[in-house]
Motif scaffolding. Structure first.
Motif, mmCIF file in Angstrom:
data_model
loop_
_atom_site.group_PDB
_atom_site.id
_atom_site.type_symbol
_atom_site.label_atom_id
_atom_site.label_comp_id
_atom_site.label_asym_id
_atom_site.label_seq_id
_atom_site.Cartn_x
_atom_site.Cartn_y
_atom_site.Cartn_z
ATOM 1 N N GLN B 11 46.363 43.632 37.680
ATOM 2 C CA GLN B 11 46.157 42.673 38.452
ATOM 3 C C GLN B 11 46.178 41.399 37.466
ATOM 4 O O GLN B 11 46.026 41.470 36.355
ATOM 5 C CB GLN B 11 44.837 42.397 39.199
ATOM 6 C CG GLN B 11 43.759 42.565 38.734
ATOM 7 C CD GLN B 11 42.389 42.530 39.649
ATOM 8 O OE1 GLN B 11 42.248 41.666 40.031
ATOM 9 N NE2 GLN B 11 41.818 43.811 39.588
ATOM 10 N N CYS B 208 48.967 41.438 42.215
ATOM 11 C CA CYS B 208 48.358 42.896 42.047
ATOM 12 C C CYS B 208 49.398 43.987 41.972
ATOM 13 O O CYS B 208 50.357 43.853 42.629
ATOM 14 C CB CYS B 208 47.326 43.441 43.098
ATOM 15 S SG CYS B 208 46.490 44.900 42.769
ATOM 16 N N LEU B 337 44.713 44.327 46.413
ATOM 17 C CA LEU B 337 43.537 44.183 45.623
ATOM 18 C C LEU B 337 42.679 45.246 46.074
ATOM 19 O O LEU B 337 41.819 45.785 45.223
ATOM 20 C CB LEU B 337 43.129 43.042 45.299
ATOM 21 C CG LEU B 337 44.057 41.777 44.574
ATOM 22 C CD1 LEU B 337 43.621 40.269 44.632
ATOM 23 C CD2 LEU B 337 43.890 42.321 43.018
#
Lengths: 341, 386
Positions: B11, B208, B337
């Motif tokens: 990420q 991400c 995420l």
């Protein structure tokens, strides 16, 4: 030969393809989903998975696909997905999902109402936002660049492009068309697609369910899609390697196809794609008229698969359908279907 | 269904404005980290699945076209998913499906949002400037939850403090409120009754990426000392926006999706068998609501878990150890995420925010008017329940 995991197109429908409709996208989908499932004796309750293809920018509204859940009849809640792509890619997702083996029936759609916006203003927005979008280059401009490359390489000339237009639309003569002024040299009005509102829906079924629903399912024996680099100036515009790779991966080389439906919005694109796919006169290309006749954005590719499936339903053996996205055929999808005796 | 595993997670650092990178640079940052984590290069990737929320947020139509180079997708299949706020989760579900269907060995899932380069409020209002905003849409559901459950008003404040404190343990989190406290949340301006400013998510730039591979790939990673996160179940459900008797506090699509993902994973007692969960909580009160709608608490009891501190790291049902959507919200990426954090936790790779001994984790994302749901359950082994 068939196995219990084979997946087939078993039916499809399209709305009337018109320059402008007053119907909302939900209304279009409401009717076209019904038209696709009813002849099969299915109801919305029988649908295990849905995937919709559409584009917010075409509709002019963020989250435009959300309301389309009403058209699916997503109650009780459905396994559902949405691709911001042509419905042909929605079909790809459904085809993958059915291969997991736990569900049998999927419905996919493609829908777009191009009449609500101006393609020349909307399409530059899909270009790289830092370098290409600011110059406002529209699809016709990029298509003209590609057409020049295709002509320069000897794959097409202005006459063969006009012949393609006459065949697709079934009106005018080549000499009449060639007397017109250029829109963007070397493209004339007849080399360009129309603006179309419309939607399509398609039903996929797995294994025994497919054979129960129709006598001659259009089995998907190969399905692949590939992308290329975005900037047209970094590509050889007289070629379409992503189409070639996708067709190879889909198994085009293993047997001849009788018909092909290619998403070619511009005349030179059809000639280029024929050349890349190695089609001779023995392959009937775009008998439907293709995207030159009707171009319902986000449904155009799915409609190609529908017409190719019709060939199998009607007794044909093998058909290819193609869909594309992005400037100068950046991203390409190939679906091969076969019938079985 | 073919088993699939997460073997790489990446990420970006998240901020209000990532002016140091283009869209391409942003996704690249996440993609490189995920590939490095998986000990792979783009050559190992068979297909790319890209998710993001409405294109109108940034004003770039079909950004997967422009991003094909940055994503390393040239010559590969590239697929673009958009299911409103749940899209990050759906990106994970669809990428997993590419592997579970047996079509691809290794797939890269990427989700992003670079809100600073556009105007999300404009897009939420369909370009007409008449938007309620997300908080305005969800406040009535929250009021209904409070009314039905009798929860006291400090529950929302507690969630806000917990998630912000968790974010301090996550080096990638956006909001880093060192001095967060119940008093500060309580004193912050009222936005949409009963949601206060500090009970609301920020607007973030970020991306991400996760690498999903098949059983052989997962086992090879494990043999190499890099534990995979096995995907035991992945599912999506949607329901229409509004009709009489629709219950947005306890949406049927959420209940059905949770049932499906638990069934796939072999989970019969979620409260005991799930060790931690990353739930999509953009406004504090979604925590108790989602605890209930995922059978992690009985109906009307979710707020009691929160009140008792059970949802803190160290509690019996830690929720949003990453800091959650309340701390980091690049909308299109927010769901992935959650999915990525669940994977990190069961791989034992969550650093300071690691839940000790986490073997199974649930991740969830929701979207639109609480209509779209996507979830996955990941675990440290293929048969965590023996």
């Amino acid at each position: 030969m068939s196995t219990s995991d084979d997946i087939a197109v078993v039916g499809w429908a399209q709305t009337p393809m018109v320059r402008h409709t007053d119907k909302s996208e939900v209304q279009l989908l409401m009717s076209v989903i019904t038209d696709a499932i009813e002849p099969l004796g299915l109801t919305r309750a029988d649908i295990d998975f849905t995937c919709l293809g559409s584009c917010d920018y075409i509709t002019g509204q963020a989250f435009s696909f959300v309301g389309n859940l009403d058209a699916i009849g997503a109650w009780p809640p459905k396994r559902d997905s949405h691709v911001e792509m042509d419905g042909a890619w929605a079909l790809y997702e459904a085809w993958l999902r059915l291969q997991e083996g736990d569900i049998d029936i999927a419905v996919v759609t493609g829908s777009g109402r191009s009449s609500t916006g101006n393609p020349a203003l909307i399409y530059p927005m899909e270009m790289d936002p830092y370098f290409l979008a600011p110059i406002g280059a529209d699809p016709v401009t990029f298509a003209a660049l590609q057409a020049r490359a295709v002509i320069a390489s000897g794959i097409a000339d202005e006459r063969s492009m006009a012949e393609t237009a006459v065949r697709a639309r079934g009106k005018g003569t080549v000499d009449e068309l060639l007397a017109d002024d250029y829109v963007r040299q070397p493209l004339r009005r007849h080399d360009l697609p129309p603006i179309t509102d419309g939607a399509a829906a398609m039903v996929l079924a797995r294994g025994d369910r497919a054979r129960e629903l129709v006598d001659r399912p259009a089995y998907i024996t190969g399905f692949d899609h590939r992308t290329e680099c975005h900037n047209p100036s970094f590509r050889a515009l007289d070629d379409s390697p992503s189409t070639r790779i996708a067709a190879e991966a889909a198994g085009l080389g293993s047997a001849p196809v009788e018909v092909a439906e290619l998403q070619a919005a511009f005349t030179h694109e059809e000639l280029l794609l024929r050349s890349v796919l190695g089609f001779g006169d023995d392959v009937t290309v775009n008998a439907s008229g293709g995207a030159l006749k009707e171009n319902p954005i986000m449904a155009t590719g799915l409609v190609r698969i529908g017409h190719a499936a019709d060939h199998i339903f009607g007794g044909g053996n093998r058909a290819l359908a193609h869909s594309t996205s992005g400037p100068c055929l950046q991203q390409n999808l190939v679906c091969i279907m076969e019938g079985r005796s | 269904m073919i088993p699939a595993a997460v073997v790489g997670v990446g990420q970006t650092h998240h901020k209000s404005k990532r002016r140091d990178v283009s869209f391409g640079g942003l996704v690249r940052e996440a993609v490189f980290r995920a590939l490095d984590d998986a000990h792979m290069t783009m050559a190992d990737i068979d297909a790319v699945v890209l998710g993001k929320a409405p294109d109108l947020f940034e004003g770039v139509m079909k950004p997967e076209l422009y991003l094909s180079d940055a994503l390393g997708a040239v010559g590969k299949p590239m697929f673009r998913v958009h299911t409103a706020g749940s899209v990050g989760g759906t990106t994970g579900v669809v990428a997993a499906s590419h592997v579970q269907a047996g079509k691809h060995k290794t797939v890269l899932a990427v989700a992003f949002e670079k809100q600073s380069e556009g105007n999300a409020q404009f897009a939420l209002g369909s370009g007409k400037g008449a938007s309620l905003g997300a908080g305005g849409s969800f406040a009535p559901f929250i009021r209904s939850y409070i009314h039905r459950s009798g929860a006291p008003e400090h529950i929302g404040w507690k969630v806000a403090v917990k998630d912000r404190q968790n974010a301090l343990k996550n080096p990638y989190a956006h909001l880093r409120l060192e001095d967060i406290s119940i008093e500060k949340v309580k004193a912050s301006p009222m936005m949409w009754e009963p949601i206060r400013f500090l009970e609301s998510c920020p607007s973030s730039d970020g991306a991400c990426a996760v690498v999903i591979t098949d059983e052989d790939g997962g086992k090879a990673a494990a043999a190499d000392g890099r534990p995979p996160a096995w995907i035991l179940g992945a599912s999506s459900r949607s329901e229409p926006p509004a009709f009489p008797r629709r219950d947005p506090v306890r949406p049927q699509a959420c209940l059905t999706c949770a049932d499906d993902v638990y069934r796939q994973a072999g989970i019969t007692r979620p409260r005991e068998q799930i060790d931690m969960a990353e739930l999509y909580v953009p406004f504090s009160w979604h925590e108790p609501m989602w605890l209930e709608a995922h059978h992690l608490a009985d109906e009307g009891e979710g707020w009691k878990l929160t009140d008792a501190g059970e949802t803190e790291i160290g509690g019996s049902m830690p929720i949003n150890c990453s800091g959650g959507v309340l701390s980091t919200n690049p909308i299109g990426a927010s769901g992935l995420l959650r999915f990525a954090e669940a994977a990190l936790q069961v791989r034992g790779a969550a650093g300071e925010r690691q839940v000790e001994g986490a073997r199974t984790a649930l991740a969830q994302a929701y979207g639109a008017n609480s209509q779209y749901f996507s979830m996955w359950v990941v675990a440290s082994s293929l048969q965590p329940f023996g």
